[in-house]
Design a protein around this motif. Structure first.
Motif: not given
Length: 465
Positions: A51-54, A83-88, A210-214, A219-231
């Protein structure tokens, strides 16, 4: 699967034994799941599950011998899923990694499209940078399907490791597009190659502080959403984060509860083609629950004028049948005009029109019977706070089920299409795709699917022959 064994009951005789000890020392739950019998192998096959932390829960990962060989050499106890992402989040190296998927179908896989962008650098298997001219390509084996043309015109094998770095001196983090790491493969399974042999791609964010899950998830959600939109805007490359969605699955409803054998028949009724098109669109939108819900709602909405008008005609007919009605009496005619004016669709709220349409197509008994045939549905619809701002439904003997259903359907539709800016301060937030609430729509989708079927059937337009 048979009963789980304790970790001290099993010795694998490989690196999994070392991984178990490291995981237990770090407080990570470990289980031994036993599968068998295997017709092509031993009678029982023991699998290690860690069981990996999630976030505030754990995500169970099956560890195979080849995965254990890799994990043993790395600080896997400092890794946590987001959380719900295939992200680590790899705390040991200060990096976030998330697997990417294409949002829409494209002529070429995302690996090939990203490799063709300016700024791509090539790497060896150890992820050290290499000169593109050092990559050998057999001239006799050069095919479009096996090579990728870089921005400078150089062709390299499609499985060449690469990265595209996006950074700015004033930005707190740097971002890389690259192939999925061996660490990610050891956690989510599979290989570097995804479906049809296409190379899987990940997004990596360097964030050593960065060491905390939340915080990492934000960071992942904020940066990826901006990056994906511009791409998407600049290069027509539509990407999204791969998700490991948890569905609240509804049991399949029994179409013929009596168990009678039914044969397909030539249909006699003529159904509204526009409504059936919307219904079919909803049936096809299986992976987009909000779109599916709206398609069913629009199919029901198509019949608002006819069912709303039917109620008006019924009231006018009853007035005319009254023996006291006198066509020469102005007051009698004015009462008819008043009824018609009150039923002007523009003066009638959408919820009232929805209620009239459902009331003209089914009753409480139909809904109770349907809900009874879906395991867990009555309990879910009666539980508070499953979906914010959406009322529960009571199936008590004397409760008016249809009115409650109409209210729930309407309020849920408003959650999907409106936000606070639309409805004022008292409104709740818009219901977003991929949210936990959207993942809990299974029972509401089953309900509106059933309602849609009934409305289309009752709104049929005569016979085909």
């Amino acid at each position: 699967m048979s009963d789980d064994k304790q970790t001290d009951e099993v010795q694998f005789g490989d690196r999994r034994d070392d991984v178990i000890r490291a995981a237990l020392d770090a407080g990570m739950p470990c289980e031994i799941e036993t599968w068998g019998p295997d017709p092509n192998g031993p009678l029982e096959d023991d699998s290690l599950v860690i069981g990996f932390p999630n976030g505030r829960t754990d995500r169970k990962v099956v560890i195979f011998p080849e995965d254990a060989n890799f994990l043993y050499r790395h600080k896997f106890t400092e890794w946590t899923f987001l959380q719900k992402y295939n992200a680590v989040l790899y705390r040991d190296i200060g990096q976030i990694e998330a697997i990417l998927v294409a949002t829409v179908a494209a002529p070429a896989p995302i690996n090939r499209r990203l490799m063709a962008l300016p700024g791509v650098e090539l790497m060896d298997e150890s992820e050290n940078l290499i000169d593109p001219s050092s990559v050998e390509v057999d001239p006799e084996k050069v095919k479009r399907s096996s090579t990728v043309k870089l921005a400078d015109g150089t062709r390299v094998p499609a499985n060449t490791r690469w990265r595209l770095t996006l950074s700015n001196e004033s930005a707190p983090y740097s971002i890389h597009f690259t192939q999925v790491s061996k660490a990610m493969v050891s956690l989510v399974g599979g290989s570097d190659a995804g479906p049809a042999g296409n190379i899987r791609v990940s997004l990596r964010i360097d964030c050593p502080q960065v060491s905390k899950h939340d915080q990492a998830k934000e960071i992942l959600e904020t940066y990826s959403s901006a990056l994906f939109f511009e791409l998407d805007v600049k290069f027509n490359i539509a990407l999204s984060l791969a998700r490991r969605r948890e569905y609240v699955g509804a049991a399949r409803r029994t179409l013929n509860a009596k168990g009678e054998q039914q044969y397909p028949q030539l249909p006699k009724r003529k159904y509204a083609r526009e409504a059936v098109t919307l219904y079919s669109y909803g049936r096809a939108a299986t992976n987009t629950p909000l779109l599916q819900y709206l398609a069913y709602y629009q199919a029901i909405e198509f019949f608002f004028p006819s069912f709303h008008g039917a109620e008006l005609l019924s009231k006018v007919r009853n007035k005319i049948r009254d023996p006291r009605f006198d066509v020469e009496d102005n007051s009698s005619l004015q009462r008819i005009v008043k009824i018609a004016g009150g039923f002007n669709r523009g003066n009638t709220g959408e919820k009232d029109q929805l209620t009239a349409t459902l009331s003209g197509s089914l009753d409480d008994t139909h809904i109770r019977e349907m809900v009874k045939n879906v395991l867990g549905m009555e309990e879910f619809l009666g539980k508070k706070d499953q979906i914010k701002g959406v009322p529960t439904i009571s199936f008590a003997p004397n409760s008016q089920v249809l009115a409650q259903v109409a209210e729930r359907v309407y309020r849920l539709r408003c959650r999907i299409v409106h936000s606070k800016a639309d409805g004022g301060a008292s409104s709740v937030d818009v219901l977003l795709p991929y949210s936990a609430e959207a993942d809990r729509l299974s029972y509401d989708l089953a309900l509106i699917h059933f309602l849609c079927q009934r409305v289309i059937a009752c709104g049929s337009r005569g016979n085909l022959w």
